[in-house]
Design an enzyme around this catalytic site. Structure first.
Site, PDB file in Angstrom:
ATOM      1  CB  SER A 174      -0.972  -0.033   1.181  1.00 24.98           C
ATOM      2  OG  SER A 174      -1.969   0.951   1.048  1.00 24.98           O
ATOM      3  CG  ASP A 270      -5.749  -1.670  -4.759  1.00 23.32           C
ATOM      4  OD1 ASP A 270      -6.317  -0.889  -3.968  1.00 23.32           O
ATOM      5  OD2 ASP A 270      -4.698  -2.276  -4.488  1.00 23.32           O
ATOM      6  CG  HIS A 337      -5.190  -2.506  -0.588  1.00 20.80           C
ATOM      7  ND1 HIS A 337      -4.601  -1.814  -1.632  1.00 20.80           N
ATOM      8  CD2 HIS A 337      -4.747  -1.906   0.550  1.00 20.80           C
ATOM      9  CE1 HIS A 337      -3.851  -0.832  -1.135  1.00 20.80           C
ATOM     10  NE2 HIS A 337      -3.917  -0.874   0.177  1.00 20.80           N
TER      11      HIS A 337
END
Length: 401
Positions: A174, A270, A337
């Site tokens: 991330s 995502d 994610h």
């Protein structure tokens, strides 16, 4: 006659034991108190921190650096909120964390990196380790020093043996995945000339897409972030010389300039980007997207169509990377994610596959030059191996994550 209840309990017990077995080791926190004198501190002024599980055997001189994710803060208000959490203060961080997935210490669950020095660098600056504002406002006491934190932690690790690295990977998930792109070449520059160095970005390829209201929420957010943290001077000059610094936070505008081999792992759908770039709460005041963002199975056909268009935008942005045999790519069509830190997604019997290959195998083959891997999945819902994420709370509870 077989007791069905007993069978169910046995099944649950076996699943529980397998889960426990895959958790790897709990690793204690290490603070870098010497960094404070240099102003290399978290948002609240506390010292940076990391967790380090030492390498052994054949991995004693190999290093995997995993940069923690956790969104960003883009202005004083959001940074003040963040300052009082583990994402803004090392005082709020737990003292031990489990190492799983790419950080797992068992060969069975992490065959290529299990005995390396594995380091989880904690994230407490809110700028993907790019900020550096010298002045500290005495009213807010906010320290925007992410770039100094990055260097202080790296220098601490170099002194503890990373300067002898034969192999090294800079990875992250991330906001940490974005940081692993932004710092990729500078990471390589810190290490000896002969070191085999590569970078891995998991769910860090954020794109500059228009939101469902026709606005540019994420572009404005990144512009504010870069201005607040004073990040411009720590972004790639090859990008900032051509365009606004805020745009140089997007990999599509700067990742092609990265010289070090880079592997991109990303879901084409995502879940963070769908929830916060395509359909952020501010662009969806009536909550039309709320149910869809919680579970992709709830999405209406019109919403799926919008998400398919988003996927195409993502692939166009990805192709801006250009062609290079040194780059790797694992782009699945899951609603997910971060797929490297969870064991079930990294390497388990039912992990997501692309071209019959797990993420762990694709990354290992790429790092060791056994087999190049550059695969893009077909469109949703074509991949039955996906673990599509289901959120339990409304998406607007997660403004910066």
């Amino acid at each position: 006659m077989v007791d069905t209840t007993s069978c169910q309990w046995l099944h649950l017990l076996l699943l529980g034991l397998l889960w426990f077995k895959t958790q790897g080791v709990y690793v204690p926190i290490t603070y870098v108190p010497s960094a404070v004198a240099r102003g290399a501190v978290c948002l609240d002024g506390s010292p940076p921190a990391y967790h380090w599980d030492r390498g052994y055997g054949t991995g004693i001189n190999s290093w995997l650096i995993q940069l923690e994710g956790g969104g960003w803060c883009n202005n004083v208000t959001s940074c003040l909120v963040r300052k009082n959490t583990h994402l803004g203060s090392s005082k709020r961080m737990v003292k031990r964390i489990p190492f799983s997935g790419i950080l797992n210490n068992k060969h069975q669950f992490n065959p290529d990196f299990y005995n390396w020095n594995r380091v989880k660098v904690r994230y407490c600056d809110g700028s993907s380790f790019t900020g550096d504002v010298a002045a500290v406002n005495p009213v807010t006491n906010l320290h925007f020093r992410g770039a100094r934190v990055w260097l202080a932690v790296m220098e601490d690790l170099l002194a503890k043996g990373m300067r002898n690295a034969e192999n090294a990977v800079l990875s992250g998930c991330s906001a940490g995945g974005l940081a692993s792109i932004l710092h990729c070449d500078s990471f390589r520059a810190l290490l000896p000339m002969g070191t085999k160095v590569k970078c891995l970005s998991d769910a860090g390829y954020f794109i500059n897409a228009m939101d469902v209201s026709g606005g540019h929420y994420i572009e404005a957010f990144f512009n504010q972030l870069v201005a607040t943290h004073g990040s411009a001077k720590n972004l790639l000059p090859s990008c900032t010389s051509r365009m606004r610094p805020g745009l140089c936070f997007f990999p599509e505008y700067m990742a092609q300039q990265i010289q070090t081999p880079l592997f991109i792992i990303n879901a084409a759908y995502d879940s963070w980007q769908i929830r916060n770039i395509l359909a952020p709460g501010i662009a969806d005041p009536h909550g039309y997207w709320e149910s869809c963002k919680l579970d992709i199975k709830n999405c209406l056909p019109s919403q799926i169509k919008t998400m398919q268009d988003f996927r195409l935008q993502f692939l166009v942005a990805l192709l801006r990377l250009g062609k290079s045999s040194s780059r790797g790519m694992f782009i699945d069509s899951c609603y997910a994610h971060c797929q490297t830190e969870m064991q079930g997604l990294w390497l388990m019997p039912d992990s997501p596959l692309l071209n019959k290959t797990s993420i762990a195998k694709a990354v290992g083959d790429w790092f060791y030059d056994r087999n190049p891997f550059q695969k893009i999945d077909c469109a949703y819902p074509c991949n039955p191996t996906c673990h599509n994420r289901i959120y339990e709370q409304p998406a607007h509870h997660y403004p910066n994550f």
